[in-house]
Design a protein around this motif. Structure first.
Motif, mmCIF file in Angstrom:
data_model
loop_
_atom_site.group_PDB
_atom_site.id
_atom_site.type_symbol
_atom_site.label_atom_id
_atom_site.label_comp_id
_atom_site.label_asym_id
_atom_site.label_seq_id
_atom_site.Cartn_x
_atom_site.Cartn_y
_atom_site.Cartn_z
ATOM 1 N N PHE A 156 -4.903 3.404 -0.759
ATOM 2 C CA PHE A 156 -4.762 2.145 0.293
ATOM 3 C C PHE A 156 -4.423 2.486 1.597
ATOM 4 O O PHE A 156 -3.639 3.510 1.656
ATOM 5 N N ASP A 157 -4.986 1.673 2.485
ATOM 6 C CA ASP A 157 -4.602 1.954 3.989
ATOM 7 C C ASP A 157 -3.235 1.446 4.310
ATOM 8 O O ASP A 157 -2.818 0.230 4.280
ATOM 9 N N ARG A 173 -14.482 -0.073 1.236
ATOM 10 C CA ARG A 173 -14.830 1.492 1.390
ATOM 11 C C ARG A 173 -15.249 1.880 0.199
ATOM 12 O O ARG A 173 -16.390 2.717 0.408
ATOM 13 N N ASP A 221 -5.268 -5.358 2.325
ATOM 14 C CA ASP A 221 -5.376 -4.125 1.679
ATOM 15 C C ASP A 221 -6.323 -3.987 0.411
ATOM 16 O O ASP A 221 -7.038 -2.784 0.519
ATOM 17 N N ASP A 222 -6.492 -5.152 -0.182
ATOM 18 C CA ASP A 222 -7.439 -4.947 -1.435
ATOM 19 C C ASP A 222 -8.724 -5.033 -0.759
ATOM 20 O O ASP A 222 -9.714 -4.314 -1.313
ATOM 21 N N PRO A 231 0.710 -1.255 0.004
ATOM 22 C CA PRO A 231 0.023 -0.041 0.028
ATOM 23 C C PRO A 231 0.863 1.139 0.110
ATOM 24 O O PRO A 231 0.386 2.186 -0.981
ATOM 25 N N ASN A 261 0.751 3.572 -3.258
ATOM 26 C CA ASN A 261 0.290 5.151 -2.974
ATOM 27 C C ASN A 261 1.202 6.221 -3.264
ATOM 28 O O ASN A 261 0.838 7.163 -3.980
ATOM 29 N N LEU A 264 -10.896 7.262 -5.697
ATOM 30 C CA LEU A 264 -9.925 7.222 -4.852
ATOM 31 C C LEU A 264 -9.776 8.448 -4.093
ATOM 32 O O LEU A 264 -9.475 8.541 -2.891
ATOM 33 N N ASP A 323 -10.163 -4.290 1.928
ATOM 34 C CA ASP A 323 -10.304 -3.095 2.892
ATOM 35 C C ASP A 323 -10.589 -1.733 1.688
ATOM 36 O O ASP A 323 -11.691 -1.040 1.870
ATOM 37 N N LEU A 324 -9.946 -1.728 0.689
ATOM 38 C CA LEU A 324 -9.834 -0.526 -0.167
ATOM 39 C C LEU A 324 -11.475 -0.670 -1.182
ATOM 40 O O LEU A 324 -12.337 -0.201 -1.182
#
Length: 342
Positions: free
Chosen positions: A209-210, A225, A218-219, A84, A88, A203, A221-222
């Motif tokens: 990404f967190d 959201r 992380d995938d 992430p 990012n 985005l 999670d994004l």
């Protein structure tokens, strides 16, 4: 500056490198080919490899004329903060003229877009303005499809995965985390990020990404959201990408479950559910995993999980929970002491 011969929506492709310089260049080469008719740029981010990767990639980018054309840049993140963080870093950089792209495309360093793969994702998102993210059909270099479509982590799919027992798997087939590989384009909860195109405006609304996650979780999670904000993720069957897989992480040869995987699992459950749900998920792993281990012993076969998987998970969760409890108590004591003085 991006190649001015292309017009239309812009795509910023981000390839994250960690000690796989030659493969990252091969991935970039495939991306350059597939973005020939697409406006935008490619950024290769070196996540502080400290093995000569950055220098090698810069030399290759120069030698191939990519730097002179403004098509490809190499950036140094300065710190190995995980997938992430590094991805990012590239997405925040934006296009070389300082503008934001219409789409950010995360491409693994060991993933190589097949003919038309990037264009298909872009076309789908352009035609479906209510979709946030779109990902590809992933297959190995042997042509075998990879499992990259999933449901969000839950207690029921923790149970199905922990037990790995036919009758339970059949009973919970509509709850299993791994989805059967779809034969057609359609919505999924989340996709593994080996080839994922993201609408930049989404985005900017839901965040990148967190970076608490180093790798894994992380995938979902994004995507979770984004979905919560009304932007679904779509598996696009017509976009195909060749993926070697686990080159940087060494996942296929894990002898113990890495702490960063346990950290990511814990963070995901606490962030999207609660400590109580995390405790229940871990209890399910203890019971289901013990059952699976017993079956493996009785059948004389090797357990599918890394050695000490359950013990490492329990020890990790208890340790982190205790540490946070102690910090919370210390902060509360400090607040009470300050209030008493006041």
């Amino acid at each position: 500056m991006a190649d001015q011969q292309q017009t239309g929506p812009t795509v910023l492709t981000v390839i994250l490198n960690y000690r796989t310089a030659e493969m990252s260049i091969q991935s970039a080469e495939a991306a350059v080919r597939e973005m020939e008719e697409i406006a935008g740029e490619i950024i290769i981010v070196d996540n502080n490899s400290e093995d000569g990767s950055e220098e090698h990639m810069r030399a290759e980018v120069d030698a191939r004329g990519w730097a002179a054309s403004g098509r490809v840049r190499v950036l140094q993140s300065g710190y190995n903060g995980g997938f992430p963080f590094g991805t990012n870093h590239g997405m925040r950089a934006g296009l070389s003229d300082g503008s934001r792209p219409d789409y950010c495309y995360a491409l693994n360093s060991d993933a190589f877009p097949d003919a038309g793969a990037i264009k298909v994702l872009l076309s789908y998102l352009e035609e479906h303005r209510d979709v946030g993210f779109a990902g590809s059909f992933i297959h190995g270099d042997d042509g075998v499809p990879h499992e990259t479509c999933f449901r969000f982590p839950s207690l029921l799919n923790e149970l199905e995965g922990a037990m790995s027992f036919g009758p339970v798997s059949r009973l919970l087939k509509n709850n299993a985390m791994v989805l059967p590989i779809p034969e057609e384009t359609g919505p999924v909860d989340w996709l593994a990020g080996a080839s994922l195109m993201m609408r930049d405006s989404v985005l900017q609304k839901v965040g990148l990404f967190d970076e608490t996650f180093f790798l894994y979780f992380d995938d979902p999670d994004l995507c979770r959201r984004a979905l919560k904000a009304g932007w679904p993720t779509i598996f696009v069957r017509e976009s195909e990408v060749t993926h070697i897989g686990s080159v940087s992480t060494g996942m296929k040869t894990w002898k113990r479950i890495p702490t960063y995987w346990l950290d990511s699992r814990l963070h995901y459950y606490v962030k999207h559910h609660s400590w109580g749900v995390l405790a229940m998920a871990t209890l399910i792993q203890i019971l289901g995993g013990s059952f699976a281990n017993a079956r493996a012993v009785l059948q004389g076969r090797k357990c599918s999980k890394p050695p000490r998987f359950i013990r490492d998970m329990v020890a990790h969760d208890v340790k982190v929970a205790w540490q946070r409890l102690m910090v919370s108590k210390a902060l509360q004591a400090a607040i009470t002491k300050r209030e008493d003085k006041a």
